[in-house]
Design an enzyme around this catalytic site. Structure first.
Site, short mmCIF file in Angstrom:
data_model
loop_
_atom_site.label_atom_id
_atom_site.label_comp_id
_atom_site.label_asym_id
_atom_site.label_seq_id
_atom_site.Cartn_x
_atom_site.Cartn_y
_atom_site.Cartn_z
CB SER A 164 -0.96 -0.02 1.19
OG SER A 164 -1.87 1.05 1.12
CB THR A 165 1.23 4.15 2.30
OG1 THR A 165 -0.18 4.26 2.46
CG2 THR A 165 1.85 5.53 2.25
CG HIS A 190 -4.13 -1.01 -0.90
ND1 HIS A 190 -3.89 -0.93 0.44
CD2 HIS A 190 -4.67 -2.23 -1.11
CE1 HIS A 190 -4.26 -2.06 1.02
NE2 HIS A 190 -4.73 -2.87 0.09
CG MET A 283 -2.47 3.03 5.08
SD MET A 283 -3.06 4.73 5.07
CE MET A 283 -4.09 4.73 3.60
CG ASP A 286 -5.74 -5.67 2.30
OD1 ASP A 286 -6.38 -6.72 2.55
OD2 ASP A 286 -5.54 -5.26 1.15
#
Length: 349
Positions: A164-165, A190, A283, A286
């Site tokens: 993600s991030t 993501h 973050m 998931d």
């Protein structure tokens, strides 16, 4: 507890007003100033020393990328890019992430009330994460060295990666070092629609393996990496003896679509011990439960180390669940993936 101070840079007065309203509506943050272009922003940064900067991509007087490059070299700080959903915009945004931006958010369709509450929550969450993010030095545009191919890599072996991030750059640094004969790789990052295609094209230009946006029903082949399209879950499935990709629009999982857990759960079911699972910076949680299922199915599982994460959220949750067989620095993940795919055989750079 002091508030997160934010400076917004955007040539649109309407966007500056919207960002101000969003930030000031949060109890833990404050918009301390706004700027119509980077030259004004430069003086405001000196004056107010904000904790987080939101930065438009295309602006007058100085290009957003040029300003970001100077900023990260002279006065590093957490930056969130504000981008439009255009092919050119997505390519520029990916370049901004390469230059050191923590994250990005797409511009809303102004005037539409539907979804605005969720949009406000997304921006606020990204600002909070950026304020805590561990800034990474921009990576070299060329990899340190492509890993040597091993003599035998079965087409039944595969690698699943979730992030993600901070993940776009982490994924790039992992894939750039892989030889063309690597096993198939499935990737869930993501990312909203409109960006995953540009992301795949960018990686394809940089890597020896072929990188593409995944298509529903296509066969999974060695030497290819498949990126889950924005807004679609990606699962591994089987058609006879072959692996295939299945894409669908079912409910959000962990507030995401695509979801890393959806990918990892399917890999645990259909690949088991023939797979390696990797959870990278990001973050939230998931992918943590899915990585545990992969480990329980006898796959080898890797979590990125805290020291090399932009945001140590997803890997931390996986480690807390005892889902990771190993915790590895980012620069060593490529080698570890191939080593375990090849039954622990040592690899040379």
């Amino acid at each position: 507890m002091s508030k997160i101070t934010v400076l917004s840079v955007d040539d649109s007065a309407l966007m500056r007003q919207l960002m101000t309203e969003i930030v000031n509506s949060q109890p833990d943050m404050e918009m301390i100033a706004t700027a119509p272009d980077p030259l004004v922003a430069r003086e405001l940064i000196k004056q107010f020393n904000p904790m987080v900067l939101t930065l438009d991509v295309e602006m007058p007087r100085m290009d957003g990328l040029e300003f970001l490059e100077k900023l990260m070299r002279l006065r590093p700080m957490p930056v969130i890019m504000v981008s439009s959903l255009t092919g050119n915009g997505s390519e520029v945004t990916l370049k901004a992430l390469e230059l050191g931006a923590v994250d990005f958010v797409t511009k809303p369709q102004l005037g539409l009330r539907d979804g605005m509450l969720a949009y406000c929550q997304t921006i606020a969450e990204k600002i909070r994460v950026a304020a805590r993010a561990r800034l990474q030095k921009p990576a070299r545009t060329r990899p340190a060295g492509v890993l040597a191919a091993t003599p035998i890599l079965s087409s039944e072996k595969l690698i699943a990666i979730g992030a993600s991030t901070g993940g776009t750059e982490a994924i790039r640094r992992v894939l750039e070092r892989l030889p063309a004969v690597s096993p198939a790789i499935l990737i869930t990052q993501h990312m909203p629609p409109g960006f995953t295609h540009s992301f795949a094209e960018r990686l394809n230009r940089l890597c020896q393996i072929t990188v593409k946006e995944a298509e529903d029903g296509e066969r999974v082949l060695p030497g290819f990496a498949y990126i889950a399209p924005g807004s679609l879950h990606m699962e591994l499935c089987r058609s006879g003896a072959n692996y295939q990709i299945h894409l669908h629009e079912r409910d959000l999982v962990n507030r995401h679509r695509p979801s890393v857990d959806v990918l990892f759960n399917s890999v645990a079911r259909y690949a088991g011990r023939n797979a390696v699972g990797v959870i990278l910076t990001g973050m939230g949680s998931d992918g943590a439960a899915g990585l545990l299922k992969m480990r329980q199915a006898n796959a080898w599982t890797i979590a990125q180390s805290e020291a090399t994460c932009v945001v140590f959220g997803m890997p931390r949750e996986a480690i807390l669940l005892d889902a990771a067989c190993d915790v590895v620095d980012l620069e060593n993940i490529s080698q570890q993936m191939l080593a375990h795919i090849s039954h622990g055989q040592a690899l040379r750079i």
